[in-house]
Design an enzyme around this catalytic site. Sequence first.
Site, short mmCIF file in Angstrom:
data_model
loop_
_atom_site.label_atom_id
_atom_site.label_comp_id
_atom_site.label_asym_id
_atom_site.label_seq_id
_atom_site.Cartn_x
_atom_site.Cartn_y
_atom_site.Cartn_z
N LEU A 30 0.72 -1.03 -0.05
CA LEU A 30 -0.05 0.06 -0.09
C LEU A 30 0.96 1.18 0.07
O LEU A 30 1.61 1.54 0.80
CB LEU A 30 -0.93 -0.01 1.12
N HIS A 31 0.59 2.30 -0.74
CA HIS A 31 1.03 3.53 -0.95
C HIS A 31 -0.03 4.61 -0.74
O HIS A 31 -1.20 4.32 -0.51
CB HIS A 31 1.85 3.70 -1.96
N HIS A 34 -3.24 4.26 -2.70
CA HIS A 34 -4.27 3.34 -2.04
C HIS A 34 -4.75 4.15 -0.68
O HIS A 34 -6.11 3.93 -0.36
CB HIS A 34 -3.53 2.02 -1.41
N LYS A 145 -8.36 6.18 -10.76
CA LYS A 145 -8.38 6.47 -12.23
C LYS A 145 -7.07 6.25 -12.82
O LYS A 145 -7.05 6.28 -14.22
CB LYS A 145 -8.54 8.10 -12.43
N SER A 182 2.69 4.40 -7.75
CA SER A 182 2.35 2.80 -8.07
C SER A 182 3.42 1.90 -7.09
O SER A 182 4.33 2.44 -6.94
CB SER A 182 2.93 2.81 -9.72
N SER A 183 2.72 0.81 -7.12
CA SER A 183 3.79 -0.32 -6.24
C SER A 183 4.88 -0.47 -6.93
O SER A 183 6.00 -1.05 -6.52
CB SER A 183 2.78 -1.48 -6.21
N ARG A 184 4.96 -0.37 -8.29
CA ARG A 184 6.02 -0.62 -9.28
C ARG A 184 7.10 0.36 -9.22
O ARG A 184 8.27 0.14 -9.64
CB ARG A 184 5.69 -0.85 -10.73
#
Length: 274
Positions: A30-31, A34, A145, A182-184
Site C-alpha cells: 500500500l502507498h 491506496h 483513475k 504505483s507499487s511498481r
Amino acid sequence: MVIVKTIEALQEVQKKLSGAIGFVPTMGALHHGHLSLIQQARKENDHLIVSIFVNPTQFLEDEDLDAYPRKDAADIKICELAGVDILFMPTIDVMYEEDELCIGAPAIRGYVLEGEKRPGHFDGMLQIVMKLLNLSSATNAYFGKKDAQQLALITQMVKNYFMDVNIIACDIVRDENGLALSSRNVYLEGEEKQRALSLARSLKRATKLIMAGEKNVELIKKEMLLVLKDTDEVEYVAIVDREFNALERVEIGNTIILVAAWVGKPRLIDNIWI
Ligand code: PAF
C-alpha cells in the site's frame, strides 16, 4: 480492525454490519494512492472493508508474480491506522478452485491498449473483482483513475451483470515531482526516477496544447512522443473517449489521454482525464 482470511470468517463479521459498506480491493504494498482511496471510503461509508490479495490470474506467464512486492506487516499497520474495520487477506485456494467458470473482458474495449499489451490480464482482473465485490456486499467500491481501462471495464461489468454496487472513480495521486504513485515505482533506480517523470510531462504537454485550442489527436500524440524520448520504450500513447473508443479530435469532458512506457525495470502507466 478484524483480519479475516476465509470466506466463512468474512461472512460471520459481515452479518453484524448495517448501513453503507465501503470496499477498497488492493494487491497490497500500500502507498499513498491506496491510502487516499481508503480515506475517501472511510468518510463516505458506515463500514470499511479492504482486501489484500495478489491475484495470480491477472499476471501473464512472463510477468513475475513471485516478485510482486509484498508488505503484509506494513499494510496491516496502515489499514489499522486508517480506520479499516475488516481486512480481508485470503490465500489463493480460498479464492479459486480448479476448472472455474470464467467471465471475460469485452472483445473490443478489453483488447486495446493494456488489453492488447497484456492479453488475458483483464479476464483475470474482472474474475477476481467480481468475486471480491460479491463477497464484500459493498455499497460503494473504490478504484483509482490511474488504471483507467480497468476502471472502465469494472464499470461495464457491474452494468452488464446488473450488480448492485456503486463504482467510485478516485483521482490519481502523484508524488511531489508529479510521478503517479504505483507499487511498481519501487523498482526505479537512480536517474530512472527523473526519466520516469517524462510520462507525466507528456500528459502536461498534451494538456497545454489542448488548452491552447489544439484538438487534433495525431498532432497531440506526436508532441507527447517527443517528451517521451527520455523513456526506454514507449508501448502506447492513446487518446480515447471515456469508453475507450478511439477519437480523431479531443472532446472536452469526454477524453482520456493515456501513456504506457518502460523506464528501467518497471513498465509505467499514466493518464489524464480531459
Ligand atoms: O488494481 C489492483 O490493484 C487490482 O487490479 C485489483 C483491482 C485489486 C484486482 O486484483
